[in-house]
Enzyme design. Structure first.
Site, short mmCIF file in Angstrom:
data_model
loop_
_atom_site.label_atom_id
_atom_site.label_comp_id
_atom_site.label_asym_id
_atom_site.label_seq_id
_atom_site.Cartn_x
_atom_site.Cartn_y
_atom_site.Cartn_z
N LYS A 44 0.81 -1.23 0.00
CA LYS A 44 0.00 0.00 0.00
C LYS A 44 0.84 1.28 0.00
O LYS A 44 0.38 2.34 0.42
CB LYS A 44 -1.00 0.05 1.18
N THR A 47 3.03 0.65 -4.89
CA THR A 47 3.56 -0.45 -5.72
C THR A 47 3.04 -0.38 -7.16
O THR A 47 3.82 -0.41 -8.12
CB THR A 47 3.11 -1.81 -5.12
N TRP A 49 1.41 1.98 -8.69
CA TRP A 49 1.72 3.26 -9.34
C TRP A 49 3.10 3.16 -9.98
O TRP A 49 3.32 3.54 -11.14
CB TRP A 49 1.68 4.38 -8.30
N TRP A 77 5.04 -10.12 -8.77
CA TRP A 77 5.60 -10.21 -7.42
C TRP A 77 6.37 -11.53 -7.40
O TRP A 77 5.77 -12.60 -7.32
CB TRP A 77 4.48 -10.22 -6.38
N HIS A 99 7.42 -7.45 -2.33
CA HIS A 99 7.18 -6.87 -1.00
C HIS A 99 8.15 -7.50 0.02
O HIS A 99 7.99 -7.28 1.23
CB HIS A 99 5.76 -7.17 -0.52
N SER A 129 -4.98 2.86 3.91
CA SER A 129 -5.15 2.20 2.62
C SER A 129 -5.32 0.69 2.82
O SER A 129 -6.21 0.06 2.23
CB SER A 129 -3.93 2.50 1.74
N MET A 223 -5.23 5.92 -14.38
CA MET A 223 -5.13 4.51 -13.95
C MET A 223 -6.47 3.99 -13.44
O MET A 223 -6.82 2.84 -13.67
CB MET A 223 -4.05 4.36 -12.88
N GLY A 248 -6.17 7.68 -3.61
CA GLY A 248 -4.93 8.16 -4.22
C GLY A 248 -4.49 9.52 -3.74
O GLY A 248 -4.00 10.33 -4.52
S1 PPS Z 1 -0.52 -3.16 -3.05
O1 PPS Z 1 -1.78 -3.93 -2.81
O2 PPS Z 1 0.37 -3.27 -1.91
O3 PPS Z 1 0.14 -3.56 -4.28
O4 PPS Z 1 -1.01 -1.65 -3.15
P1 PPS Z 1 -0.16 -0.40 -3.68
O5 PPS Z 1 -0.20 -0.36 -5.14
O6 PPS Z 1 1.18 -0.39 -3.02
O7 PPS Z 1 -0.95 0.83 -3.05
C1 PPS Z 1 -2.29 1.11 -3.39
C2 PPS Z 1 -2.50 2.58 -3.07
O8 PPS Z 1 -1.87 3.37 -4.09
C3 PPS Z 1 -2.84 4.23 -4.67
N1 PPS Z 1 -2.50 4.50 -6.07
C4 PPS Z 1 -2.26 5.75 -6.54
N2 PPS Z 1 -2.25 6.93 -5.91
C5 PPS Z 1 -2.01 8.04 -6.67
N3 PPS Z 1 -1.80 7.99 -8.00
C6 PPS Z 1 -1.79 6.81 -8.66
N4 PPS Z 1 -1.59 6.81 -9.98
C7 PPS Z 1 -2.03 5.62 -7.92
N5 PPS Z 1 -2.11 4.30 -8.23
C8 PPS Z 1 -2.40 3.64 -7.09
C9 PPS Z 1 -4.15 3.45 -4.50
O9 PPS Z 1 -5.26 4.29 -4.69
C10 PPS Z 1 -3.97 2.97 -3.06
O10 PPS Z 1 -4.05 4.05 -2.12
P2 PPS Z 1 -5.39 4.50 -1.37
O11 PPS Z 1 -4.94 5.46 -0.31
O12 PPS Z 1 -6.01 3.27 -0.79
O13 PPS Z 1 -6.22 5.17 -2.41
#
Ligand code: PPS
Length: 286
Positions: A44, A47, A49, A77, A99, A129, A223, A248
């Site tokens: 979270k 990743t 992104w 992964w 991870h 998240s 996205m 996000g």
């Molecule tokens: S995981 O399950 O561990 O692989 O999740 P991970 O991708 O690390 O994290 C998911 C959170 O990243 C947010 N996210 C983004 N935020 C901003 N911009 C972009 N482009 C983007 N892509 C993914 C996603 O919404 C999750 O955060 P939260 O706070 O829950 O919205």
């Protein structure tokens, strides 16, 4: 939160998604290539992104090429049971996600010239998240009470160990030239500047128009509506209960933590990070 798990060298893993063999293979047998790029995070933290950004950079902003397969298969992964076939299908340079904590990362990496991009995020926003994410994953029985969830997080019952150990472990490499770290919040604040820095680290020369394309296709808005990037095609998520692409933003923790919970977390954070010689912006702003 409950889920079927097992321990490997003291770290928790999710049964079926991981096995003893898959983790042992990831640590001891996996062959790292010199031109590999590893996208490493605590869950979270950004990743997916980073998967989107790195694949767009690799394809110089061409979203059709970059999005040829859904995001969950694009940069596998590598510690999971289903990764092998997906990794065999990757064209060089391979962009591989993990991870895993640093302590049990692929031994062959440390003898290679491969590169790592480590993305970190304010742990309070990671908690929020993850709290929402657990409600949409079919394999988890979620914790409904937020205080209980904070306890679950700080007590190290999370997959891959604690956030604190993950960050401290990986950040030992911060001065290594193969290691690049960036925060989720930096990506939010200046996506274009972050892409430029990433290109430089990766030795990728993109012109301004190509960089613009990387940025355009990796925004939250793009996205979220892109079925190849929003996890809508995944069978491990129940998308009727919520969206993987949730908000996000940075600072959503303020909508979830009470003042008492914030102080409670702060105390634990100070204690757990006291032997760590770096500070992050969220330590001032919380
Ligand atoms: S995981 O399950 O561990 O692989 O999740 P991970 O991708 O690390 O994290 C998911 C959170 O990243 C947010 N996210 C983004 N935020 C901003 N911009 C972009 N482009 C983007 N892509 C993914 C996603 O919404 C999750 O955060 P939260 O706070 O829950 O919205």
């Amino acid at each position: 939160m409950s889920y079927d798990h097992f321990y490997y060298k003291g770290f928790r893993f999710l049964k079926d998604v991981h096995t003893e063999e898959s983790i042992n293979h990831a640590e001891n047998e996996f062959e790292v290539f010199d031109d590999d790029i590893y996208n490493i995070t605590f869950p979270k933290s950004g990743t997916n992104w980073m998967i989107e950004i790195l694949n767009l950079i690799k394809h110089k902003g061409d979203v059709t090429k970059s999005n040829a397969v859904p995001i969950q298969m694009r940069s596998p992964w590598y510690e999971t049971t289903m990764a092998k076939e997906q990794i065999d299908n990757l064209d060089p340079p391979r962009i591989i996600t993990s991870h895993l904590p640093q302590q049990i990362f692929a031994k062959s990496f440390f003898k290679s010239k491969a590169k790592i991009i480590y993305t970190l995020r304010n742990p309070r926003d990671v908690i929020v998240s993850l709290f929402h994410f657990t409600k949409i994953v079919n394999l988890f029985t979620p914790i409904e009470n937020f205080q209980n969830f904070i306890d679950y997080f700080v007590q190290g019952e999370t997959l891959y160990g604690t956030w604190f150990d993950h960050v401290k472990g990986w950040m030992q490499m911060k001065d290594d030239e193969r290691f690049f770290y960036i925060t989720y919040e930096e990506l939010l604040q200046d996506l274009r500047g972050s892409v430029v820095r990433l290109c430089k680290f990766l030795g990728q020369e993109l012109d301004d128009a190509q960089i613009d394309l990387v940025v355009e296709h990796s925004t939250f808005k793009s996205m979220k509506k892109n079925p190849m990037s929003n996890w809508s095609q995944s069978d491990i998520l129940d998308n009727s209960k919520g969206s993987f692409m949730r908000k996000g933003i940075s600072g959503d923790w303020k909508n979830h933590f009470t003042v008492a919970q914030s102080e409670y977390f702060d105390k634990i954070y100070q204690e757990k990070m006291k032997d760590f010689n770096m500070s992050f912006f969220w330590e001032q702003s919380s």
